[in-house]
Design an enzyme around this catalytic site. Structure first.
Site, PDB file in Angstrom:
ATOM      1  N   ASP A 172       0.874  -1.179   0.000  1.00 49.33           N
ATOM      2  CA  ASP A 172       0.000   0.000   0.000  1.00 49.33           C
ATOM      3  C   ASP A 172       0.906   1.222   0.000  1.00 49.33           C
ATOM      4  O   ASP A 172       2.109   1.111   0.278  1.00 49.33           O
ATOM      5  CB  ASP A 172      -0.893  -0.012   1.258  1.00 49.33           C
ATOM      6  CG  ASP A 172      -1.784   1.226   1.327  1.00 49.33           C
ATOM      7  OD1 ASP A 172      -2.374   1.579   0.289  1.00 49.33           O
ATOM      8  OD2 ASP A 172      -1.872   1.859   2.403  1.00 49.33           O
ATOM      9  N   SER A 173       0.322   2.380  -0.258  1.00 50.32           N
ATOM     10  CA  SER A 173       1.107   3.611  -0.213  1.00 50.32           C
ATOM     11  C   SER A 173       1.528   3.932   1.221  1.00 50.32           C
ATOM     12  O   SER A 173       2.394   4.778   1.423  1.00 50.32           O
ATOM     13  CB  SER A 173       0.277   4.764  -0.778  1.00 50.32           C
ATOM     14  OG  SER A 173      -0.955   4.854  -0.089  1.00 50.32           O
ATOM     15  N   TYR A 191      -0.328   8.497  -2.674  1.00 51.92           N
ATOM     16  CA  TYR A 191      -0.341   8.156  -4.095  1.00 51.92           C
ATOM     17  C   TYR A 191      -1.541   8.830  -4.776  1.00 51.92           C
ATOM     18  O   TYR A 191      -1.542   9.049  -5.974  1.00 51.92           O
ATOM     19  CB  TYR A 191      -0.476   6.634  -4.293  1.00 51.92           C
ATOM     20  CG  TYR A 191       0.765   5.810  -4.033  1.00 51.92           C
ATOM     21  CD1 TYR A 191       1.886   6.348  -3.420  1.00 51.92           C
ATOM     22  CD2 TYR A 191       0.798   4.464  -4.410  1.00 51.92           C
ATOM     23  CE1 TYR A 191       3.007   5.558  -3.177  1.00 51.92           C
ATOM     24  CE2 TYR A 191       1.916   3.674  -4.182  1.00 51.92           C
ATOM     25  CZ  TYR A 191       3.014   4.219  -3.562  1.00 51.92           C
ATOM     26  OH  TYR A 191       4.122   3.438  -3.331  1.00 51.92           O
ATOM     27  N   GLY A 192      -2.570   9.111  -3.964  1.00 49.35           N
ATOM     28  CA  GLY A 192      -3.865   9.543  -4.496  1.00 49.35           C
ATOM     29  C   GLY A 192      -3.878  10.882  -5.194  1.00 49.35           C
ATOM     30  O   GLY A 192      -4.858  11.237  -5.842  1.00 49.35           O
ATOM     31  N   CYS A 244      -3.783  -0.929  -1.988  1.00 56.97           N
ATOM     32  CA  CYS A 244      -4.052   0.481  -2.254  1.00 56.97           C
ATOM     33  C   CYS A 244      -5.073   0.635  -3.391  1.00 56.97           C
ATOM     34  O   CYS A 244      -4.858   0.124  -4.494  1.00 56.97           O
ATOM     35  CB  CYS A 244      -2.727   1.139  -2.633  1.00 56.97           C
ATOM     36  SG  CYS A 244      -2.846   2.865  -3.043  1.00 56.97           S
ATOM     37  N   ASN A 245      -6.146   1.343  -3.113  1.00 57.46           N
ATOM     38  CA  ASN A 245      -7.167   1.563  -4.155  1.00 57.46           C
ATOM     39  C   ASN A 245      -6.606   2.358  -5.329  1.00 57.46           C
ATOM     40  O   ASN A 245      -6.964   2.113  -6.470  1.00 57.46           O
ATOM     41  CB  ASN A 245      -8.348   2.346  -3.579  1.00 57.46           C
ATOM     42  CG  ASN A 245      -9.324   1.453  -2.859  1.00 57.46           C
ATOM     43  OD1 ASN A 245     -10.316   1.026  -3.432  1.00 57.46           O
ATOM     44  ND2 ASN A 245      -9.034   1.147  -1.608  1.00 57.46           N
ATOM     45  N   THR A 246      -5.740   3.323  -5.025  1.00 55.53           N
ATOM     46  CA  THR A 246      -5.192   4.160  -6.095  1.00 55.53           C
ATOM     47  C   THR A 246      -4.330   3.304  -7.025  1.00 55.53           C
ATOM     48  O   THR A 246      -4.481   3.356  -8.252  1.00 55.53           O
ATOM     49  CB  THR A 246      -4.365   5.313  -5.472  1.00 55.53           C
ATOM     50  OG1 THR A 246      -5.204   6.031  -4.569  1.00 55.53           O
ATOM     51  CG2 THR A 246      -3.839   6.240  -6.536  1.00 55.53           C
ATOM     52  N   GLU A 293      -5.541   9.571   9.560  1.00 50.78           N
ATOM     53  CA  GLU A 293      -4.164   9.492  10.081  1.00 50.78           C
ATOM     54  C   GLU A 293      -4.051  10.250  11.401  1.00 50.78           C
ATOM     55  O   GLU A 293      -3.264   9.893  12.271  1.00 50.78           O
ATOM     56  CB  GLU A 293      -3.165  10.060   9.064  1.00 50.78           C
ATOM     57  CG  GLU A 293      -3.214   9.351   7.722  1.00 50.78           C
ATOM     58  CD  GLU A 293      -2.052   8.409   7.464  1.00 50.78           C
ATOM     59  OE1 GLU A 293      -0.983   8.619   8.025  1.00 50.78           O
ATOM     60  OE2 GLU A 293      -2.244   7.445   6.690  1.00 50.78           O
ATOM     61  N   CYS A 331     -11.153   3.496  -0.673  1.00 51.14           N
ATOM     62  CA  CYS A 331      -9.837   3.958  -0.207  1.00 51.14           C
ATOM     63  C   CYS A 331      -9.509   3.155   1.039  1.00 51.14           C
ATOM     64  O   CYS A 331     -10.393   2.894   1.873  1.00 51.14           O
ATOM     65  CB  CYS A 331      -9.897   5.448   0.132  1.00 51.14           C
ATOM     66  SG  CYS A 331      -8.404   6.071   0.911  1.00 51.14           S
ATOM     67  N   THR A 332      -8.243   2.766   1.140  1.00 49.64           N
ATOM     68  CA  THR A 332      -7.816   1.915   2.255  1.00 49.64           C
ATOM     69  C   THR A 332      -8.205   2.457   3.630  1.00 49.64           C
ATOM     70  O   THR A 332      -8.432   1.690   4.558  1.00 49.64           O
ATOM     71  CB  THR A 332      -6.285   1.786   2.249  1.00 49.64           C
ATOM     72  OG1 THR A 332      -5.740   3.097   2.024  1.00 49.64           O
ATOM     73  CG2 THR A 332      -5.808   0.825   1.210  1.00 49.64           C
ATOM     74  N   HIS A 333      -8.217   3.789   3.753  1.00 44.89           N
ATOM     75  CA  HIS A 333      -8.427   4.379   5.067  1.00 44.89           C
ATOM     76  C   HIS A 333      -9.887   4.383   5.525  1.00 44.89           C
ATOM     77  O   HIS A 333     -10.162   4.482   6.712  1.00 44.89           O
ATOM     78  CB  HIS A 333      -7.938   5.832   5.069  1.00 44.89           C
ATOM     79  CG  HIS A 333      -6.457   5.975   5.077  1.00 44.89           C
ATOM     80  ND1 HIS A 333      -5.660   5.435   4.099  1.00 44.89           N
ATOM     81  CD2 HIS A 333      -5.630   6.597   5.952  1.00 44.89           C
ATOM     82  CE1 HIS A 333      -4.402   5.735   4.372  1.00 44.89           C
ATOM     83  NE2 HIS A 333      -4.356   6.432   5.488  1.00 44.89           N
TER      84      HIS A 333
HETATM   85  N1  DGL Z   1      -3.837   3.992  -0.036  1.00 45.22           N
HETATM   86  C1  DGL Z   1      -4.511   5.046  -0.760  1.00 45.22           C
HETATM   87  C2  DGL Z   1      -5.763   4.474  -1.429  1.00 45.22           C
HETATM   88  O1  DGL Z   1      -6.346   3.500  -0.997  1.00 45.22           O
HETATM   89  C3  DGL Z   1      -4.871   6.209   0.132  1.00 45.22           C
HETATM   90  C4  DGL Z   1      -3.698   7.039   0.553  1.00 45.22           C
HETATM   91  C5  DGL Z   1      -2.934   7.644  -0.606  1.00 45.22           C
HETATM   92  O2  DGL Z   1      -3.393   8.634  -1.218  1.00 45.22           O
HETATM   93  O3  DGL Z   1      -1.870   7.127  -0.920  1.00 45.22           O
HETATM   94  O4  DGL Z   1      -6.185   5.003  -2.420  1.00 45.22           O
END
Ligand code: DGL
Length: 289
Positions: A9-10, A41-42, A72-74, A151, A183-185
């Site tokens: 993941d990012s 990453y987003g 990571c979704n992105t 976060e 999104c992971t969060h």
């Molecule tokens: N992990 C990213 C996602 O799921 C969220 C955080 C990022 O922007 O890197 O898209």
């Protein structure tokens, strides 16, 4: 098969996927890499996200993994093609499982997706859902401020609720009945999101759906660890100092996380001959095999 599963993941958010994998596949050894030095990453371009995804996967390949999960979704939205082209092991992203679940659950054919700007702009969830049912309307809403709020640990703070109300207004005005947490969060915000959208809207946790797909795929390919015992300790690597990662990560996983290892990722990239260039990164990954 006793080889580990790799997950990247990012940053820290991918631990929401790890949590689901631990629940469903307790005997599998997990190797996690969180690119905390280069998060987010987003907000980045497709080209850079593809390069980072290749490099993250290359790091995990050192551990002789049997499957890689793009938590990571992105990265799942923008780098699946490049990863599948370059890796000779199965690659599972979080977008497809989330899309399948949403398409199966919506009753009024109106699905909302929330995620990073890059995920929403990519239209990844909409195109996966269109493959299943062209009549489903998919409405995307970037919610970039929700990542830093998570976060910060402000999971049900009034600032978070106000931010959600503003972001979700268009989705609610269009009467979505299903909302993908793209999104992971966001699974960390599940309760607050549910309160804001009301209980008539069903929430989809892409990470949960992904863990089921991983289990199914490993079973189909005969890759499950069926030895009856866990093959090794789970390992957690990050590309920047782990202090905050451990604190927030423990909250994400719902269990203490103390064995986080920092890697000198720049040194890894130099040693494995990775330049900051995507096409060369592809070649180098091929050469490492
Ligand atoms: N992990 C990213 C996602 O799921 C969220 C955080 C990022 O922007 O890197 O898209």
């Amino acid at each position: 098969m006793r080889k580990p599963i790799g997950i990247f993941d990012s940053g820290i958010g991918g631990l929401t996927v790890v949590k689901q994998l631990m629940k469903l596949l307790p005997d599998e050894q997990l190797i996690y890499f969180g690119d905390t030095a280069r998060i987010p990453y987003g907000t980045k371009s497709k080209r850079l996200i593809e390069q980072y995804a290749l490099e993250d996967a290359a790091f995990l390949m050192q551990f002789d993994i049997k499957l890689v999960v793009v938590a990571c979704n992105t990265a799942s939205s923008l780098a699946m093609d490049v990863l599948r082209r370059n890796l000779d092991i199965p690659v599972v992203g979080v977008v497809e499982p989330g899309a399948v679940s949403a398409a199966g659950l919506t009753k009024n054919n109106t699905v909302g997706v929330i995620g990073t700007t890059a995920t929403i702009n990519s239209g990844s969830y909409a195109s996966e859902i269109a493959k299943l049912d062209r009549n489903i309307r998919v409405l995307g809403q970037p919610c970039p401020l929700l990542v830093p709020l998570v976060e910060e640990g402000w999971l049900d703070d009034e600032v978070t609720v106000l931010t959600m109300r503003k972001y979700f207004k268009g989705l609610m005005d269009n009467h979505i009945d299903t909302l993908i947490l793209g999104c992971t969060h966001y699974p960390l915000l599940e309760e607050t999101i549910q309160r804001v959208v009301g209980d008539k809207v069903q929430l989809i946790d892409s990470g949960k759906e992904t863990a089921k797909v991983v289990q199914q795929l490993l079973a189909e390919k005969g890759l499950l660890n069926i030895s009856g015992e866990k093959t090794g300790e789970d390992r957690f690597f990050v590309s920047d100092i782990p202090a905050k990662f451990e604190e927030i990560g423990s909250r994400f996983l719902g269990r203490p996380l103390t064995n986080v290892e920092r890697v000198d990722f720049d040194q890894f990239l130099v040693q494995s001959g990775f330049p900051a260039n995507m096409h060369k990164a592809e070649n180098n990954l091929a050469n490492m095999r």
